[in-house]
Design a protein around this motif. Structure first.
Motif, PDB file in Angstrom:
ATOM      1  N   VAL A 292     -28.570-102.709  53.477  1.00  0.00           N
ATOM      2  CA  VAL A 292     -29.006-101.376  52.710  1.00  0.00           C
ATOM      3  C   VAL A 292     -28.671 -99.773  53.410  1.00  0.00           C
ATOM      4  O   VAL A 292     -28.373 -99.488  53.620  1.00  0.00           O
ATOM      5  N   LYS A 293     -28.783-100.492  54.937  1.00  0.00           N
ATOM      6  CA  LYS A 293     -27.831 -99.268  56.160  1.00  0.00           C
ATOM      7  C   LYS A 293     -26.713 -99.195  55.494  1.00  0.00           C
ATOM      8  O   LYS A 293     -26.818 -97.646  55.772  1.00  0.00           O
ATOM      9  N   MET A 294     -25.915 -99.444  55.296  1.00  0.00           N
ATOM     10  CA  MET A 294     -24.385 -99.220  55.407  1.00  0.00           C
ATOM     11  C   MET A 294     -24.043 -98.609  54.147  1.00  0.00           C
ATOM     12  O   MET A 294     -23.882 -97.475  53.854  1.00  0.00           O
ATOM     13  N   ALA A 295     -24.810 -99.122  53.097  1.00  0.00           N
ATOM     14  CA  ALA A 295     -24.978 -98.270  51.647  1.00  0.00           C
ATOM     15  C   ALA A 295     -25.477 -96.801  51.817  1.00  0.00           C
ATOM     16  O   ALA A 295     -25.214 -96.132  51.293  1.00  0.00           O
ATOM     17  N   GLY A 296     -26.138 -96.567  52.594  1.00  0.00           N
ATOM     18  CA  GLY A 296     -26.418 -95.412  53.011  1.00  0.00           C
ATOM     19  C   GLY A 296     -25.569 -93.762  53.765  1.00  0.00           C
ATOM     20  O   GLY A 296     -25.859 -93.043  54.141  1.00  0.00           O
ATOM     21  N   GLY A 297     -24.785 -94.968  54.143  1.00  0.00           N
ATOM     22  CA  GLY A 297     -23.497 -94.288  54.890  1.00  0.00           C
ATOM     23  C   GLY A 297     -22.787 -92.677  54.218  1.00  0.00           C
ATOM     24  O   GLY A 297     -22.479 -93.260  52.672  1.00  0.00           O
ATOM     25  N   THR A 298     -21.757 -92.440  54.290  1.00  0.00           N
ATOM     26  CA  THR A 298     -20.821 -92.227  54.345  1.00  0.00           C
ATOM     27  C   THR A 298     -19.667 -93.079  54.104  1.00  0.00           C
ATOM     28  O   THR A 298     -18.637 -92.327  53.648  1.00  0.00           O
ATOM     29  N   GLU A 299     -19.412 -94.061  54.456  1.00  0.00           N
ATOM     30  CA  GLU A 299     -18.107 -94.138  54.762  1.00  0.00           C
ATOM     31  C   GLU A 299     -17.595 -95.180  52.748  1.00  0.00           C
ATOM     32  O   GLU A 299     -18.385 -95.551  52.507  1.00  0.00           O
ATOM     33  N   ALA A 300     -16.399 -95.178  53.105  1.00  0.00           N
ATOM     34  CA  ALA A 300     -15.550 -96.263  51.819  1.00  0.00           C
ATOM     35  C   ALA A 300     -16.183 -97.590  51.625  1.00  0.00           C
ATOM     36  O   ALA A 300     -16.040 -98.018  52.624  1.00  0.00           O
ATOM     37  N   ILE A 301     -16.489 -97.894  50.213  1.00  0.00           N
ATOM     38  CA  ILE A 301     -17.696 -99.131  50.163  1.00  0.00           C
ATOM     39  C   ILE A 301     -16.348 -99.485  49.194  1.00  0.00           C
ATOM     40  O   ILE A 301     -16.339 -99.391  48.485  1.00  0.00           O
ATOM     41  N   GLY A 302     -16.256-101.340  49.182  1.00  0.00           N
ATOM     42  CA  GLY A 302     -15.765-102.206  48.444  1.00  0.00           C
ATOM     43  C   GLY A 302     -15.657-103.486  48.133  1.00  0.00           C
ATOM     44  O   GLY A 302     -17.304-104.050  49.020  1.00  0.00           O
ATOM     45  N   ILE A 303     -15.741-104.120  47.545  1.00  0.00           N
ATOM     46  CA  ILE A 303     -15.588-105.590  47.884  1.00  0.00           C
ATOM     47  C   ILE A 303     -15.436-106.216  49.045  1.00  0.00           C
ATOM     48  O   ILE A 303     -16.189-107.459  48.729  1.00  0.00           O
ATOM     49  N   ALA A 304     -14.670-105.724  49.793  1.00  0.00           N
ATOM     50  CA  ALA A 304     -14.468-106.221  51.116  1.00  0.00           C
ATOM     51  C   ALA A 304     -15.415-106.281  51.859  1.00  0.00           C
ATOM     52  O   ALA A 304     -15.538-107.067  53.223  1.00  0.00           O
TER      53      ALA A 304
END
Length: 196
Positions: free
Chosen positions: A150-162
């Motif tokens: 949840v914390k990571m999802a609020g950030g700006t880095e690109a998110i993927g299945i990895a």
């Protein structure tokens, strides 16, 4: 005495199922992780299918497992896990249209609830099957990973299945440890039963 013999004969049978179940969950999770880190990370359509399929598989696994011990109605923590996983699969399918950050948020909330219910199931099972410490650790770590998601999802880095794959990898590891630990426990228990 007959009741005691029934309890002893039931425990190995129950553990045999549980070992098979844990090995199956390890195999499926390991395969999912392998695909996520290789093919799926470069194939958005496949990644989308896999992200929806993972909670669906979790719901199915909880249903199959609970069915062995009286069904979902008699196993409340697995019933709740089943419901949460189905809702998560639907939520992920919707979230895919809004971006991977939203998907990761959904996975985070799911990991918190799923981990808590898994922990409760393991605590309940300790009395009948023993060797549930790995599942308790897995449930607790799942809940912590969910908060991190949840914390990571609020950030700006690109998110993927990895980004989700390590969570599934730890789940696979704990299922393998649980299966092996039950196997070792059964081997150690046999000499005692023969001695009696």
């Amino acid at each position: 005495m007959p009741a005691q013999m029934n309890d002893q004969s039931r425990a190995p049978s129950s553990n045999a199922w549980l070992k098979s179940y844990y090995f199956l969950r390890f195999a499926v999770s390991a395969a999912w992780v392998a695909l996520a880190f290789t093919v799926a990370k470069n194939s958005p359509p496949l990644a989308a299918v896999m992200l929806v399929a993972y909670p669906v598989w979790d719901a199915l696994a909880n249903y199959i497992d609970a069915k062995r011990t009286g069904g979902l109605s008699r196993n409340k923590s697995q019933l709740l896990n089943f419901i949460v996983s189905i809702v998560t699969a639907i939520a992920v399918a919707i979230a895919l249209g809004r971006g991977m950050n939203t998907v990761l948020s959904v996975y985070g909330v799911w990991a918190v609830f799923s981990g808590a219910f898994q922990l409760l199931t393991a605590v309940r099972r300790w009395k009948t099957n023993g060797a549930q410490w790995a599942m308790i650790l897995s449930g607790a770590q799942s809940a912590l990973a969910g908060l991190f998601f949840v914390k990571m999802a609020g950030g700006t880095e690109a998110i993927g299945i990895a980004n989700v794959a390590p969570y599934a990898a730890f789940g696979a590891f704990y299922f393998l440890v649980s299966a092996v630990w039950l196997s070792v426990s059964d081997v150690l228990r046999k000499p005692r039963q023969v001695a009696r």
